[in-house]
Design an enzyme around this catalytic site. Sequence first.
Site: not given
Length: 662
Positions: A253, A177
């Site tokens: 994704e 992240e």
Amino acid sequence: MISFILLLCRFFTIALCATDQYVLDDKVGLGRVFDGIGGLSGGGATSRLLVNYAEPYRSQILDYLFKPNFGASLHILKVEIGGDAQTTDGTEPSHMHYENDENFFRGYEWWLMKEAKKRNPNITLIGLPWAFPGWVGHGKNWPYDYPDITATYVVSWIIGAKQYHDLDINYVGIWNERNFDSKYIKLLRYTLDKSGLESVRIIASDNLWEPISLFMLLDQELRRAVDVIGAHYPGTTTVLEALKTQKKLWSSEDYSTFNNEVGGGCWARILNQNYVNGLMTATISWNLVASYYGELPFGRDGLMTAQEPWSGSYVVESPIWISAHTTQFTQPGWTYLQTVGHLAHGGSYVALTNGKGDLTVVIETMTHDHSVCVRPPLPAFNVTSQNTTFQLKGSFASLAQLQVWRSRFNFKTQKPTFFEKLSPLKLSDGSFTLNLGEDEVYTLTSLTSGLKGSFPDPPPSTPFPTTYKDDFNVANPPFTEAPDFADQTGVFEYHINLTDPGPHVFTLRQVVTQRPVTWATDADQTISVIGNYKWENLTVSCDVFMETVKTGGVFIAARVDKGGQSVRSAKGLFYWIFSDGSYKVTNDLAAQTVLAEGLSGTRAFGWHTLTLSIKGQYATGLLNGYPLWKNAVVLGPKNGWAAIGTKSFELAQFDNFAVKAE
């Protein structure tokens, strides 16, 4: 409808018959090579309940996902490399809980990859770690301070896939992240090559286009190490720096949207426009199949829904058939034409060829409000009905007819039709005309191999059984997880006590002893939930065994209201015993709101039976069959799952779990 409109337009010159012209031509050059459409299992535990389906329903679900020319017919399967950590909807076990530990039979991703490969031997397999066992980070919540350890850990998973399951992993992703680490990427490439895995390609940063695209332009070694730049939820667009690298661009994704018809519309729009707008040659759905408790975060965000193994019920949702519009009539290695783009009155079209004269065209006219994905925000646009004429040139000029498949969402009538085979379309001088309504998807193809597969209807949906028992007495379990338990922090595995001659030979054991390295927020306690989220009045019982002297603790719980990324703030009724001889009853997993507490006489390395009963606002607890506390007042929550767990990341065992709900 097609022939009727064309007939009208032969005799009337009216605005309805005005048509926009498009050319499909391979002689002006080809676009990028198509890499496929896929689904993602993991990130985290999104296929958890699938493995517990009985046959034939489990195989039927797998056929809808992977079987060529049947359902979604996916080209790509991406799985989580389990890291013992909460990564959205649950935890997936690592193949290395500890530094000196290796076990390549934990979890269910190995099984899922083999089932996918059984149906489609050419399917592309991808592994990506969302999290890592705590030992990889050496006590820090960051996996890249010791890049050689992390690289060796990931490569061992790839080697184990081949050695123990005969699975060739094609790609490995790098994701976090906060940032990406170019040193680690280069070291991973070196470690792969040194291990004889030169054919395994790297996807980076498997998150954002930047800053990795710019760094690749400045660092030739990094550029050589990375084969695919992957972005998550790119909104169908890319950035100039990514294009300049001349690398493959993937939406590695995407989707993550409730799988009703609007979700199907989202999927239809991005499958086309990821290439039209962003030149992305692969799109992978998070998630593959919504096979986790629906009240967990992002419920029903899969291509189909299979969250009731106890009933056998599942639902083939619209994204399955929207996938088929592309997947059944293309293959990785086909090439996009340069002549792709947006339609004049909204929507888009793509065209692909296998280089052998075959052509597949996919057209979508999804309107804004009927194709909104969960992320990112979708700018306004308009789509209206339109007539389109496509002129085939180059290798396709001699095609005499095309097969036609159509999906109509019909939001006004709420009577959609998906993946319907129409009569072949005869071409006139290499051209054809379509009248396109709003919210439609068409495939026109020279291939004749498409099929809308089907099975008899699965059993009807039923709630989780109100009476449930599990003694975990399975000598050779097919999976390491007990049926229907969904680990939310920690990992609960089948365990055999070889030195215990008593009744607790086969148990369920929590095995994670160190906080993992993860982007999500694990609780400080471990917890696994089970059952019907609507349960209100129930009795939960379980035999428990603490393995940590003085500081250990375990619990059983009812009315647990949160899991997944929100598990830290879970509330419910939690009945704890501790190895220092005390007990506690709390209204939350964090044990901040105490309803009762006192002495229990409990110690580690001895079995104890806990029983928790709750009805209305009042709860009672038994220890070894005798009352320990009673009439604790529970003001909320009103309903939730049952659960088991531990005070911290510690070893503990559970046996003879039972629930009786009213």
